[in-house]
Motif scaffolding. Structure first.
Motif, PDB file in Angstrom:
ATOM      1  N   ALA A 251      23.644 -32.736  -8.175  1.00  0.00           N
ATOM      2  CA  ALA A 251      23.568 -33.820  -7.205  1.00  0.00           C
ATOM      3  C   ALA A 251      22.113 -34.206  -6.961  1.00  0.00           C
TER       4      ALA A 251
ATOM      5  N   CYS B 181      25.830 -32.186  -2.695  1.00  0.00           N
ATOM      6  CA  CYS B 181      25.423 -32.950  -1.511  1.00  0.00           C
ATOM      7  C   CYS B 181      26.013 -32.240  -0.292  1.00  0.00           C
TER       8      CYS B 181
ATOM      9  N   SER C 154      26.840 -37.113  -6.072  1.00  0.00           N
ATOM     10  CA  SER C 154      27.193 -35.830  -6.661  1.00  0.00           C
ATOM     11  C   SER C 154      26.984 -35.843  -8.166  1.00  0.00           C
TER      12      SER C 154
ATOM     13  N   ASP D 197      31.346 -38.618  -8.253  1.00  0.00           N
ATOM     14  CA  ASP D 197      32.591 -38.941  -7.548  1.00  0.00           C
ATOM     15  C   ASP D 197      32.450 -38.881  -6.038  1.00  0.00           C
ATOM     16  N   LYS D 198      31.292 -38.442  -5.581  1.00  0.00           N
ATOM     17  CA  LYS D 198      31.070 -38.385  -4.135  1.00  0.00           C
ATOM     18  C   LYS D 198      29.721 -39.016  -3.824  1.00  0.00           C
ATOM     19  N   ILE D 199      29.745 -39.932  -2.884  1.00  0.00           N
ATOM     20  CA  ILE D 199      28.520 -40.595  -2.440  1.00  0.00           C
ATOM     21  C   ILE D 199      28.476 -40.536  -0.926  1.00  0.00           C
ATOM     22  N   TYR D 200      27.308 -40.227  -0.431  1.00  0.00           N
ATOM     23  CA  TYR D 200      27.097 -40.115   1.016  1.00  0.00           C
ATOM     24  C   TYR D 200      26.031 -41.104   1.455  1.00  0.00           C
TER      25      TYR D 200
END
Length: 129
Positions: free
Chosen positions: A33, A104, A52, A56-59
């Protein structure tokens, strides 16, 4: 050897845009990440966005949601932060960082800078007239 190098900072007027780049070496973006953080004078470092390793993961922190966009180019091994509708309170030194193990790490909706292991040297952003 893991390395991260930020670029793209500068002086911009309120309401303007900047695109920051984080060129990475020593790993590929599908492995670790990468997060963006910022630190204004006299303030604690703030986590603002993270992507990530599997993409597949965003913050996004609430302070930048809807204005900033993180993206990654696997071919160039570079992570970008597109910043629009900039405000004077966005003025800070912007850093990218990574961790081989923790991803993350978000606790109570806050991206933890303490979870990152490798850091770039930062690029300054000033939003002012």
């Amino acid at each position: 050897q893991v390395q991260l190098v930020e670029s793209g900072g500068g002086l911009v007027q309120p309401g303007g845009s900047l695109k920051l780049s984080c060129a990475v070496a020593g790993f590929t973006l599908d492995q670790y990440a990468v997060g963006w953080f910022r630190q204004a004078p006299g303030k604690e470092r703030e986590g603002i966005s993270c992507i990530s390793g599997a993409f597949d993961k965003i913050y996004y922190a609430d302070s930048v949601k809807g204005r900033f966009t993180i993206s990654a180019d696997k071919v160039k091994n570079t992570v970008y932060l597109q910043m629009n509708s900039l405000k004077p309170e966005d003025t800070a030194v912007y850093y990218c960082a990574t961790t081989p193990t923790r991803g993350c790490t978000v606790v109570r909706e806050t991206l933890l800078y303490q979870a990152m292991d490798y850091w770039g040297k930062g690029t300054p952003v000033t939003v002012s007239t």
